[in-house]
Design a protein around this motif. Structure first.
Motif, mmCIF file in Angstrom:
data_model
loop_
_atom_site.group_PDB
_atom_site.id
_atom_site.type_symbol
_atom_site.label_atom_id
_atom_site.label_comp_id
_atom_site.label_asym_id
_atom_site.label_seq_id
_atom_site.Cartn_x
_atom_site.Cartn_y
_atom_site.Cartn_z
ATOM 1 N N ARG A 3 0.823 -1.214 0.000
ATOM 2 C CA ARG A 3 0.000 0.000 0.000
ATOM 3 C C ARG A 3 0.859 1.267 0.000
ATOM 4 N N GLY A 58 -6.252 -5.619 -4.912
ATOM 5 C CA GLY A 58 -5.618 -4.445 -5.499
ATOM 6 C C GLY A 58 -5.045 -4.735 -6.861
ATOM 7 N N ASN A 65 -6.948 1.413 -3.920
ATOM 8 C CA ASN A 65 -6.307 0.094 -3.934
ATOM 9 C C ASN A 65 -5.660 -0.210 -5.288
#
Length: 315
Positions: free
Chosen positions: A116, A254, A275
């Motif tokens: 992330r 994602g 995402n």
């Protein structure tokens, strides 16, 4: 002296060499339309184009002066090679020199999406970060997971090596023909088996009609809800709308993308997703790689001009 059109600015040393050997025109106005490609084919002896230039069948339909296209890039789906062959135009590409750079971008996207990193950087830059948080931006562990590769050519093999040696990943893959791999990897019987088995799916196929929408809604639906999807091949290989639907609905965790269906247009729905890590087609974007690509494209044109067969000829 042969007339050569170069459709984008290239590395200065290569451009200087081209100007010593040819009557060079450097186009700086962006990608060529179909009409501009047709005009170029009628006006120049050789052309050094790249992705986005529309060398369609209709572009090859007129009275052509051009007999050699030395493409800048390993992918050449923007050139109708069947039409080129019928018109007597040789086409070459630039394989091998961009393999490692593109494989590196695949791993960049895989890691950035899993951890992330895009969300985290946006948080820091916006001033929203409040300090270390035990549960903040928890991502997906990479080491020891299963890497699925769609397309086990040069780039696919390089990605497999990075996953296996660098992150102790189990590698499974889908390829149109049987393939012997340089690292331990299991070729599964279907695309959907790879999509279902892998924690991370990386698409590394060529573009073109044979792979258009290869990754469709059904293929995406086969992925694990925790799965992460990466595309460094060509945008048209993926049903972009189906991918966006899956990301919006949380049916996969994602995606990391370096290519898009209608470049440079990136749908607003895709840009709005947290995402998803989005890069501007950086696959081969290192100084060393881009110069090597330009040199190889020019070397093929030089070979043609000297009456030799271009080493990387594809038609």
């Amino acid at each position: 002296m042969l007339r050569l059109l170069i459709t984008r600015p290239i590395a200065e040393p290569v451009l200087a060499q081209a100007r010593r050997l040819f009557d060079v025109t450097l186009h700086t106005g962006g990608k060529l339309s179909e009409a501009e490609c047709a005009a170029a084919l009628a006006e120049y002896d050789c052309i050094l184009p790249t992705l986005g230039d529309q060398f369609t069948a209709r572009a090859f339909a007129g009275d052509l002066r051009c007999r050699m296209i030395g493409n800048f890039g390993v992918g050449y789906n923007h050139i109708d090679t069947d039409a080129a062959a019928r018109a007597g135009v040789i086409v070459s590409n630039t394989p091998d020199v961009l393999t490692d750079a593109t494989a590196d971008i695949a791993m960049t996207l895989l890691l950035a999406t899993a951890r992330r990193a895009g969300e985290g950087e946006r948080m820091v830059r916006s001033g929203r970060w409040g300090g270390f948080d035990v549960k903040g931006l928890l991502g997906t562990h990479v080491t020891g997971k299963t890497l699925g590769i769609v397309g086990m050519g040069r780039i696919g093999q390089a990605i497999a090596a990075r996953g296996y040696h660098g992150f102790n990943m189990k590698v499974v893959f889908h390829n149109r023909s049987p393939k012997v791999t340089r690292v331990p990897a299991l070729q599964l019987e279907s695309l959907h088996h790879v999509m279902a088995e892998a924690d991370f799916v990386v698409v590394a196929t060529p573009g073109g009609t044979a792979t258009t929408k290869l990754i469709d809604a059904a293929a995406i639906a086969a992925m694990k809800p925790s799965g992460i999807f990466v595309n460094i091949s060509r945008g048209e290989v993926v049903d972009e709308t189906a991918l966006i639907d899956a990301l919006e609905q949380g049916r996969i965790a994602g995606a990391g993308l370096d290519v898009y269906e209608n470049e440079p247009h990136v749908p607003e729905r895709l840009r709005a997703l947290e995402n998803c890590v989005l890069l501007p087609h950086l696959g081969s974007a290192t100084q060393e790689t881009r110069q090597a690509m330009a040199q190889m494209a020019l070397d093929n044109i030089i070979a043609f001009s000297e009456g030799r067969d271009p080493p990387q000829r594809v038609t």
